[in-house]
Design a protein around this motif. Structure first.
Motif, mmCIF file in Angstrom:
data_model
loop_
_atom_site.group_PDB
_atom_site.id
_atom_site.type_symbol
_atom_site.label_atom_id
_atom_site.label_comp_id
_atom_site.label_asym_id
_atom_site.label_seq_id
_atom_site.Cartn_x
_atom_site.Cartn_y
_atom_site.Cartn_z
ATOM 1 N N LYS A 350 28.880 37.416 47.321
ATOM 2 C CA LYS A 350 29.225 38.018 46.868
ATOM 3 C C LYS A 350 29.012 38.966 46.400
ATOM 4 N N ASN A 351 27.757 39.054 45.565
ATOM 5 C CA ASN A 351 27.328 40.467 45.076
ATOM 6 C C ASN A 351 25.659 40.118 44.353
ATOM 7 N N ARG A 354 24.303 40.220 40.956
ATOM 8 C CA ARG A 354 24.425 38.502 39.913
ATOM 9 C C ARG A 354 23.572 37.802 40.723
ATOM 10 N N ASP A 389 28.821 33.244 43.044
ATOM 11 C CA ASP A 389 29.838 33.333 43.458
ATOM 12 C C ASP A 389 30.826 32.617 43.116
ATOM 13 N N LEU A 390 30.828 31.769 42.514
ATOM 14 C CA LEU A 390 31.408 30.563 41.318
ATOM 15 C C LEU A 390 32.052 31.765 40.440
ATOM 16 N N GLU A 392 31.350 34.476 39.630
ATOM 17 C CA GLU A 392 32.376 36.062 40.643
ATOM 18 C C GLU A 392 33.548 36.232 40.920
ATOM 19 N N SER A 393 33.761 35.194 41.668
ATOM 20 C CA SER A 393 35.160 34.410 41.476
ATOM 21 C C SER A 393 36.402 33.816 41.181
ATOM 22 N N GLY A 394 35.559 33.936 39.512
ATOM 23 C CA GLY A 394 36.035 33.251 38.099
ATOM 24 C C GLY A 394 36.181 31.418 38.249
ATOM 25 N N VAL A 395 35.506 30.882 39.162
ATOM 26 C CA VAL A 395 36.465 29.533 39.145
ATOM 27 C C VAL A 395 35.390 28.739 37.540
ATOM 28 N N GLN A 425 35.936 22.451 35.853
ATOM 29 C CA GLN A 425 36.289 23.702 36.081
ATOM 30 C C GLN A 425 36.983 25.060 35.020
ATOM 31 N N THR A 428 42.436 27.803 33.331
ATOM 32 C CA THR A 428 42.915 29.488 33.558
ATOM 33 C C THR A 428 44.485 29.382 33.585
ATOM 34 N N ASN A 475 39.134 30.507 30.478
ATOM 35 C CA ASN A 475 38.283 32.095 31.807
ATOM 36 C C ASN A 475 38.485 33.396 30.646
#
Length: 489
Positions: A350-351, A354, A389-390, A392-395, A425, A428, A475
């Protein structure tokens, strides 16, 4: 002779170094016959009447060998000769059954090239006199076999394997420069895919010509040729020794003898192998069984269109495109496959930046501590892309990622495997995060006062405390948002 030249004496002299590099081309078959060129077969099994030089056998040129030679010449900035001539180079060794080697002499396939190498005073351009096609000789073996104290064993599997010989100008002035030239040459050749450059298997071999002269003198000194050195490090060591040996001879009023020498790495010294006249009389004459080699403009254009992006250009582009440092770009472009993997991972993420940052900040440090190269990393480029990606997506948070990377290196497993095992995890849940923030604020009234008195940097302290309480799983974006709202209330 001990070599103990003082630095003062050493600076009075300048070394002049030229290198002759033989590179085995990565063809399936030999240069002039259909025998396998693969390394490692049982002795004398990859042979036929052509490569054994039996009477009446005629050579047929391997088109792929020509293509590979031209590719190598092009990336070394050489001028391609449209019509080149094969010649017979006559000499007699036990491992040369024909009594001559098919090579090129006055009309090689390419000449007038160069490589730019890094030096202490900026880039230096090392000229390439010529690049020509030739066949290899066989191999004489003098030890490790029954009766090898009394007999020489000959394996002719290598006889007829296609080579290019790359002859530099005598432009190098130090062993370090020679080392850098060889490193760049090998890197460029590997990128083209025309050779595996495996020194252990003899697919890259180097002879060094070295002389010394008083600094400022234009005339060359008498050179010695150091042959059969099997690593770049040993070539550098051999040149260091040889330069000092020659300076000692000149300083003592004697003359350097032109000769061929061998390097003994366990002693760090060169030894005389044979004296050498000004030039061997190889009695070159045009090979009567081969037509002139014509590489016309159309064929040259086809070959040029298939050339890869070369390491230096790729490094510059990657620095600009991914925001990585020149050093890390150098590491990531060490091999074409590694650079391809990195770019594939970066572009699929995604980035992309990164991914580049994770390589620099998380992977390189762990590798350095363990004394590993990047190709030995348990975390693959695809694993880095997945982890990027994990995050980047906040997971997962950056803290969780670091912990998972530590586990990957500890267990020697790739990131996707570790992630499946651990299944961490991020927290959140707003209520859960609010509860942790309330607890931290209640426990630190002094810092709350400081924040509300205008010391806004104290917010970082609260974020750290909350992340610590959540074991790195909260998060970070939510923590910041909720924390500032409560502190400003």
């Amino acid at each position: 002779m001990a070599t103990a030249v003082s630095p003062d004496v050493r600076t009075k002299y300048e070394a002049v170094i030229g290198l002759e590099v033989h590179v085995q081309l990565l063809t399936v078959t030999k240069a002039f016959c259909g025998c396998s060129a693969k390394f490692g077969a049982a002795p004398n099994t990859n042979v036929c009447p052509v490569c054994l030089g039996l009477p009446g056998a005629l050579p047929v040129l391997n088109r792929k060998a020509v293509e590979y030679a031209v590719r190598a010449a092009m990336v070394l900035n050489c001028t391609i000769r449209e019509t080149s001539i094969f010649a017979r180079k006559n000499y007699f060794y036990p491992d040369l059954p024909k009594g001559y080697q098919i090579s090129q002499y006055d009309k090689p396939v390419a000449e007038h090239g160069y490589i730019d190498v890094a030096g202490g005073n900026g880039a230096r351009r090392i000229g390439i006199t010529r690049l020509h096609l030739e066949e290899d000789a066989g191999k004489s073996m003098h030890d490790g076999l029954p009766d090898s104290a009394h007999y020489t064993y000959v394996d002719l599997n290598r006889s007829g394997v296609p080579l290019v010989e790359i002859v530099s100008e005598p432009d190098m002035r130090s062993p370090d420069e020679a080392y850098e030239y060889l490193t760049r040459l090998k890197e460029i050749i590997l990128y083209t895919g025309v050779s595996d450059c495996n020194m252990e298997e003899g697919s890259l071999r180097c002879d060094a010509n070295v002389s010394v002269r008083p600094r400022g003198e234009q005339k060359f000194g008498t050179k010695a040729e150091v042959k059969n050195v099997n690593s770049f490090r040993f070539i550098r060591e051999a040149l260091e020794y040889e330069i000092e040996r020659q300076i000692e001879i000149v300083e003592s009023g004697e003359k350097v003898v032109q000769e061929t020498r061998l390097y003994n790495p366990s002693e760090g010294k060169t030894y005389s192998m044979r004296s050498k006249e000004e030039a061997h009389d190889y009695r070159y004459f045009p090979e009567p069984d081969l037509l002139p080699l014509v590489v016309d403009a159309k064929w040259q254009a086809q070959i040029r269109s298939s050339l890869p992006e070369l390491p230096e250009a790729r490094r510059q582009r990657m620095v600009a495109e991914y925001g990585i440092t020149p050093y890390d770009a150098g590491v990531l472009t060490a091999t074409r496959s590694l650079a391809d993997q990195f770019e594939e991972a970066a572009r699929s993420a995604k980035n992309p930046k990164r991914v580049a940052n994770l390589v620099q900040s998380e992977i390189m440090g762990r590798l350095k501590v363990r004394g590993l190269g990047i190709e030995q990393s348990p975390i693959s480029m695809n694993g880095i892309a997945m982890s990027a990606d994990l995050v980047e997506s906040g997971v997962i948070s950056g803290k969780i990622l670091k912990d998972l990377y530590d586990l990957a290196f500890e267990r020697k497993q790739d990131f996707p495997v570790i992630y499946e095992q651990e299944k961490p995890q991020q927290i959140t849940n707003t209520a859960a995060i609010e509860k942790m923030i309330d607890d931290v604020i209640a426990a630190n009234p002094k810092q709350v006062e400081q924040y509300r008195a205008g010391k806004k940097t104290v917010a970082g302290f609260f974020v750290g405390q909350v992340m610590k309480a959540s074991k790195g799983q909260a998060n970070p974006a939510l923590v910041n948002e909720i924390l500032l709202r409560k502190l400003d209330a």
